[in-house]
Design a protein around this motif. Structure first.
Motif, PDB file in Angstrom:
ATOM      1  N   LYS A 212       0.811  -1.228   0.000  1.00 36.58           N
ATOM      2  CA  LYS A 212       0.000   0.000   0.000  1.00 36.58           C
ATOM      3  C   LYS A 212       0.840   1.271   0.000  1.00 36.58           C
ATOM      4  O   LYS A 212       0.377   2.306  -0.480  1.00 36.58           O
ATOM      5  N   ASN A 213       2.092   1.206   0.466  1.00 39.59           N
ATOM      6  CA  ASN A 213       2.932   2.405   0.428  1.00 39.59           C
ATOM      7  C   ASN A 213       3.497   2.676  -0.974  1.00 39.59           C
ATOM      8  O   ASN A 213       4.172   3.672  -1.190  1.00 39.59           O
ATOM      9  N   GLN A 214       3.204   1.778  -1.928  1.00 38.46           N
ATOM     10  CA  GLN A 214       3.648   1.961  -3.312  1.00 38.46           C
ATOM     11  C   GLN A 214       2.493   2.298  -4.260  1.00 38.46           C
ATOM     12  O   GLN A 214       2.709   2.572  -5.425  1.00 38.46           O
ATOM     13  N   ILE A 215       1.264   2.268  -3.752  1.00 37.26           N
ATOM     14  CA  ILE A 215       0.105   2.444  -4.634  1.00 37.26           C
ATOM     15  C   ILE A 215       0.097   3.816  -5.288  1.00 37.26           C
ATOM     16  O   ILE A 215      -0.129   3.940  -6.500  1.00 37.26           O
ATOM     17  N   GLN A 216       0.365   4.867  -4.507  1.00 37.40           N
ATOM     18  CA  GLN A 216       0.321   6.217  -5.073  1.00 37.40           C
ATOM     19  C   GLN A 216       1.341   6.374  -6.189  1.00 37.40           C
ATOM     20  O   GLN A 216       1.048   6.945  -7.247  1.00 37.40           O
ATOM     21  N   LYS A 217       2.528   5.804  -5.995  1.00 41.96           N
ATOM     22  CA  LYS A 217       3.590   5.915  -6.998  1.00 41.96           C
ATOM     23  C   LYS A 217       3.232   5.170  -8.286  1.00 41.96           C
ATOM     24  O   LYS A 217       3.570   5.612  -9.391  1.00 41.96           O
ATOM     25  N   LEU A 218       2.542   4.041  -8.151  1.00 40.49           N
ATOM     26  CA  LEU A 218       2.251   3.194  -9.298  1.00 40.49           C
ATOM     27  C   LEU A 218       0.834   3.380  -9.850  1.00 40.49           C
ATOM     28  O   LEU A 218       0.462   2.724 -10.819  1.00 40.49           O
ATOM     29  N   SER A 219       0.067   4.287  -9.263  1.00 42.40           N
ATOM     30  CA  SER A 219      -1.348   4.395  -9.620  1.00 42.40           C
ATOM     31  C   SER A 219      -1.578   4.788 -11.078  1.00 42.40           C
ATOM     32  O   SER A 219      -2.619   4.432 -11.655  1.00 42.40           O
ATOM     33  N   SER A 220      -0.627   5.484 -11.705  1.00 41.10           N
ATOM     34  CA  SER A 220      -0.816   5.898 -13.093  1.00 41.10           C
ATOM     35  C   SER A 220      -0.922   4.700 -14.044  1.00 41.10           C
ATOM     36  O   SER A 220      -1.393   4.835 -15.173  1.00 41.10           O
ATOM     37  N   LYS A 221      -0.501   3.528 -13.589  1.00 40.99           N
ATOM     38  CA  LYS A 221      -0.561   2.319 -14.415  1.00 40.99           C
ATOM     39  C   LYS A 221      -1.886   1.582 -14.263  1.00 40.99           C
ATOM     40  O   LYS A 221      -2.105   0.545 -14.897  1.00 40.99           O
ATOM     41  N   ILE A 222      -2.761   2.094 -13.403  1.00 39.82           N
ATOM     42  CA  ILE A 222      -4.064   1.488 -13.151  1.00 39.82           C
ATOM     43  C   ILE A 222      -5.129   2.265 -13.913  1.00 39.82           C
ATOM     44  O   ILE A 222      -5.086   3.494 -13.977  1.00 39.82           O
ATOM     45  N   LYS A 223      -6.088   1.549 -14.498  1.00 39.58           N
ATOM     46  CA  LYS A 223      -7.111   2.173 -15.328  1.00 39.58           C
ATOM     47  C   LYS A 223      -8.491   2.035 -14.704  1.00 39.58           C
ATOM     48  O   LYS A 223      -8.751   1.146 -13.887  1.00 39.58           O
ATOM     49  N   ASP A 224      -9.407   2.934 -15.118  1.00 39.89           N
ATOM     50  CA  ASP A 224     -10.809   2.800 -14.736  1.00 39.89           C
ATOM     51  C   ASP A 224     -11.286   1.378 -15.017  1.00 39.89           C
ATOM     52  O   ASP A 224     -11.051   0.835 -16.113  1.00 39.89           O
ATOM     53  N   GLY A 225     -11.980   0.790 -14.049  1.00 40.86           N
ATOM     54  CA  GLY A 225     -12.567  -0.528 -14.248  1.00 40.86           C
ATOM     55  C   GLY A 225     -11.679  -1.684 -13.884  1.00 40.86           C
ATOM     56  O   GLY A 225     -12.139  -2.838 -13.887  1.00 40.86           O
ATOM     57  N   ASP A 226     -10.399  -1.438 -13.570  1.00 41.69           N
ATOM     58  CA  ASP A 226      -9.563  -2.519 -13.057  1.00 41.69           C
ATOM     59  C   ASP A 226     -10.166  -3.018 -11.746  1.00 41.69           C
ATOM     60  O   ASP A 226     -10.771  -2.247 -10.983  1.00 41.69           O
ATOM     61  N   ILE A 227     -10.016  -4.286 -11.478  1.00 45.89           N
ATOM     62  CA  ILE A 227     -10.615  -4.895 -10.294  1.00 45.89           C
ATOM     63  C   ILE A 227      -9.521  -5.238  -9.300  1.00 45.89           C
ATOM     64  O   ILE A 227      -8.512  -5.858  -9.654  1.00 45.89           O
ATOM     65  N   PHE A 228      -9.717  -4.813  -8.049  1.00 44.35           N
ATOM     66  CA  PHE A 228      -8.724  -4.995  -6.994  1.00 44.35           C
ATOM     67  C   PHE A 228      -9.085  -6.132  -6.054  1.00 44.35           C
ATOM     68  O   PHE A 228     -10.251  -6.320  -5.704  1.00 44.35           O
ATOM     69  N   GLY A 229      -8.061  -6.824  -5.583  1.00 40.18           N
ATOM     70  CA  GLY A 229      -8.157  -7.619  -4.373  1.00 40.18           C
ATOM     71  C   GLY A 229      -7.303  -6.930  -3.333  1.00 40.18           C
ATOM     72  O   GLY A 229      -6.152  -6.573  -3.615  1.00 40.18           O
ATOM     73  N   ILE A 230      -7.841  -6.686  -2.150  1.00 48.75           N
ATOM     74  CA  ILE A 230      -7.091  -6.016  -1.083  1.00 48.75           C
ATOM     75  C   ILE A 230      -6.405  -7.083  -0.237  1.00 48.75           C
ATOM     76  O   ILE A 230      -7.075  -7.867   0.447  1.00 48.75           O
ATOM     77  N   THR A 231      -5.087  -7.135  -0.299  1.00 48.16           N
ATOM     78  CA  THR A 231      -4.356  -8.142   0.466  1.00 48.16           C
ATOM     79  C   THR A 231      -4.342  -7.772   1.945  1.00 48.16           C
ATOM     80  O   THR A 231      -4.497  -6.613   2.319  1.00 48.16           O
ATOM     81  N   THR A 232      -4.124  -8.791   2.771  1.00 46.68           N
ATOM     82  CA  THR A 232      -4.333  -8.606   4.203  1.00 46.68           C
ATOM     83  C   THR A 232      -3.295  -9.343   5.028  1.00 46.68           C
ATOM     84  O   THR A 232      -2.728 -10.351   4.586  1.00 46.68           O
ATOM     85  N   SER A 233      -3.091  -8.842   6.233  1.00 43.80           N
ATOM     86  CA  SER A 233      -2.197  -9.517   7.183  1.00 43.80           C
ATOM     87  C   SER A 233      -2.920 -10.598   7.975  1.00 43.80           C
ATOM     88  O   SER A 233      -2.296 -11.319   8.757  1.00 43.80           O
ATOM     89  N   ILE A 234      -4.213 -10.747   7.789  1.00 42.24           N
ATOM     90  CA  ILE A 234      -4.977 -11.755   8.516  1.00 42.24           C
ATOM     91  C   ILE A 234      -4.529 -13.150   8.082  1.00 42.24           C
ATOM     92  O   ILE A 234      -4.465 -13.455   6.886  1.00 42.24           O
ATOM     93  N   GLU A 235      -4.252 -13.990   9.025  1.00 42.16           N
ATOM     94  CA  GLU A 235      -3.704 -15.314   8.750  1.00 42.16           C
ATOM     95  C   GLU A 235      -4.676 -16.170   7.936  1.00 42.16           C
ATOM     96  O   GLU A 235      -5.870 -16.230   8.213  1.00 42.16           O
ATOM     97  N   GLY A 236      -4.153 -16.824   6.900  1.00 40.58           N
ATOM     98  CA  GLY A 236      -4.919 -17.793   6.128  1.00 40.58           C
ATOM     99  C   GLY A 236      -5.721 -17.244   4.979  1.00 40.58           C
ATOM    100  O   GLY A 236      -6.286 -18.007   4.192  1.00 40.58           O
ATOM    101  N   ILE A 237      -5.780 -15.922   4.844  1.00 39.67           N
ATOM    102  CA  ILE A 237      -6.628 -15.290   3.823  1.00 39.67           C
ATOM    103  C   ILE A 237      -5.763 -14.561   2.804  1.00 39.67           C
ATOM    104  O   ILE A 237      -4.793 -13.900   3.165  1.00 39.67           O
TER     105      ILE A 237
END
Length: 292
Positions: A212-237
């Motif tokens: 997440k600390n790299q998202i702002q820097k790399l956001s220009s490579k993301i387009k409208d309608g791209d679909i995200f999965g939000i990764t997590t520190s929760i074990e097993g998921i």
């Protein structure tokens, strides 16, 4: 549906910017008085009036997601006590059903196949492994498995690595280790065996994410309608939340169904700032829907 992505949404806001408010002032179709078929056909009529079949699929997905702004969040909308069947619900959404309904509707519009039966076929195709309903384990429960299977089917492409993602190394086993949350697995041993095999397959793959600390820097490579999965520190998921990329001016935001008691929205904060507020959100996986 008792689901790791959906049950854990609650783990996951400054006032409205005028521009964002304008983005959220959309025609909505989630009238409680209408059947799902009527809502679907209203959306298709709307799409036809705007000639959306000629627009890029990412733009169509954003239009679809905005048409659901203000609809209520609801968990477990896909759960049934009996055999697995295709469930249609265009009235209320969780984070997964929001993006998959937007994606299925957009694919129908792009194909110019806009009947309710066309929509049902498209939704089944993307929701189930190889597009085939074969009891509970055939549904694509884990986000990364959903993305993997739909990449094989030519629906989308995981672009995380190519836009700067780094390895996301984690053991995925939440479903098989939390049977109290999954009655189907608790009641049927063969279902549990199949889910364990699916988890083993997921764990054999190299997955990438953008911290997440790299998202702002790399956001220009993301387009409208791209679909995200939000990764997590929760074990097993693998991912605890999902959403759709929406650019508001020069800032990357996300359309999503946030949590119980809330409504479908576009995040008020840019995506990178939104995720910084949640300690257990550690990054994003980015997939790009492909033209059908």
């Amino acid at each position: 549906m008792i689901h790791h992505r959906r049950r854990l949404i609650s783990l996951f806001i400054l006032s409205y910017l005028p521009m964002l408010f304008a983005q959220q002032s959309q025609t909505t179709f989630t009238s409680l008085e209408d059947s799902d078929e009527k809502i679907c056909l209203k959306i298709f009529d709307y799409a036809g009036s705007l000639n959306l079949q000629n627009a890029p699929i990412g733009s169509v997905i954003v239009k679809m997601s905005k048409s659901f702004i203000g609809a209520n969040y609801s968990a477990n909308t896909l759960e049934t006590s009996g055999s697995e069947e295709l469930i249609i619900n265009l009235h209320v959404f969780d984070c997964v059903t929001l993006y998959e309904n937007a994606l299925a509707l957009a694919r129908c519009i792009k194909k110019n196949k806009m009947s309710f039966d066309d929509f049902k076929k498209e939704l089944q195709f993307i929701r189930y492994r190889n597009g085939i309903i074969n009891e509970y384990p055939s549904r694509l429960h884990y986000t990364t498995d959903y993305f993997f299977d739909n990449e094989k089917k030519g629906v989308l492409k995981d672009i995380t690595k190519e836009i700067g993602g780094v390895p996301y190394n984690k053991i995925i086993n939440y479903m098989s280790t939390h049977l109290e949350s999954y009655p189907h697995l608790k009641e049927k041993e063969d279902f549990l065996t199949k889910i364990k095999l699916i988890e083993e397959d997921i764990n054999s793959r190299q997955i990438y994410h953008i911290p997440k600390n790299q998202i702002q820097k790399l956001s220009s490579k993301i387009k409208d309608g791209d679909i995200f999965g939000i990764t997590t520190s929760i074990e097993g998921i693998d991912c605890s939340h999902t959403g759709i990329a929406v650019w508001v001016g020069k800032k990357l935001h996300m359309a999503h169904a946030p949590a119980p008691g809330k409504k479908v929205e576009i995040t008020k904060l840019p995506l990178s700032d939104y995720l910084k507020k949640n300690k257990k959100s550690i990054g994003i996986i980015v997939t790009r829907p492909l033209e059908p």
